[in-house]
Design a protein around this motif. Structure first.
Motif, mmCIF file in Angstrom:
data_model
loop_
_atom_site.group_PDB
_atom_site.id
_atom_site.type_symbol
_atom_site.label_atom_id
_atom_site.label_comp_id
_atom_site.label_asym_id
_atom_site.label_seq_id
_atom_site.Cartn_x
_atom_site.Cartn_y
_atom_site.Cartn_z
ATOM 1 N N ILE A 32 -1.252 9.030 12.564
ATOM 2 C CA ILE A 32 -0.326 7.952 12.240
ATOM 3 C C ILE A 32 0.181 7.428 13.567
ATOM 4 O O ILE A 32 0.720 8.176 14.377
ATOM 5 C CB ILE A 32 0.836 8.456 11.366
ATOM 6 N N LEU A 45 -3.303 3.776 10.687
ATOM 7 C CA LEU A 45 -3.811 5.096 10.344
ATOM 8 C C LEU A 45 -5.233 5.221 10.847
ATOM 9 O O LEU A 45 -5.979 4.240 10.892
ATOM 10 C CB LEU A 45 -3.812 5.292 8.824
ATOM 11 N N LEU A 74 8.552 6.193 13.617
ATOM 12 C CA LEU A 74 7.997 6.606 12.333
ATOM 13 C C LEU A 74 8.991 7.336 11.431
ATOM 14 O O LEU A 74 8.776 7.429 10.225
ATOM 15 C CB LEU A 74 6.774 7.488 12.564
ATOM 16 N N ILE A 79 4.458 6.185 3.489
ATOM 17 C CA ILE A 79 3.097 5.655 3.358
ATOM 18 C C ILE A 79 2.717 5.733 1.884
ATOM 19 O O ILE A 79 2.771 6.794 1.270
ATOM 20 C CB ILE A 79 2.094 6.445 4.218
ATOM 21 N N PHE A 92 2.876 0.775 4.630
ATOM 22 C CA PHE A 92 4.062 1.422 5.193
ATOM 23 C C PHE A 92 5.299 0.725 4.664
ATOM 24 O O PHE A 92 5.358 -0.493 4.636
ATOM 25 C CB PHE A 92 4.056 1.340 6.716
#
Length: 93
Positions: A32, A45, A74, A79, A92
């Motif tokens: 990620i 990804l 993140l 996800i 996302f």
């Protein structure tokens, strides 16, 4: 350590399907990552081997790799996997 990103069951199922059926080499995990740090952060990804600069997590047996320097972007993201007539892919939120 808790993963910084939540992955829905449907998205995790799709990742496992890709790992099993798309010829991803043994020892690779889900990477990620961030992209386009100029005018905003996007996410991507891929599949990769663990590097020294990575934090490593496991979610339901799937290895998750995140560069330590990208972790702050993140945290708190989710996800999901979208699969409808108009489009199909990871999202996302």
């Amino acid at each position: 350590m808790m993963p910084p990103v939540e992955i829905t069951d449907r998205a995790l199922e799709e990742v496992k399907n890709i790992l099993k059926n798309k010829g991803i080499p043994e020892g690779y995990g889900l990477r990620i990552a961030t992209k386009g740090m100029g005018c905003g952060v996007g996410f991507k990804l891929g599949f990769d081997k663990k590097k020294e600069s990575d934090d490593e997590y496991f979610i339901d047996g799937v290895q998750i790799l995140v560069r330590k320097s990208e972790m702050m972007f993140l945290v708190g993201k989710k996800i999901e996997f979208y699969d409808e007539a108009d489009a199909r892919g990871f999202v996302f939120s």
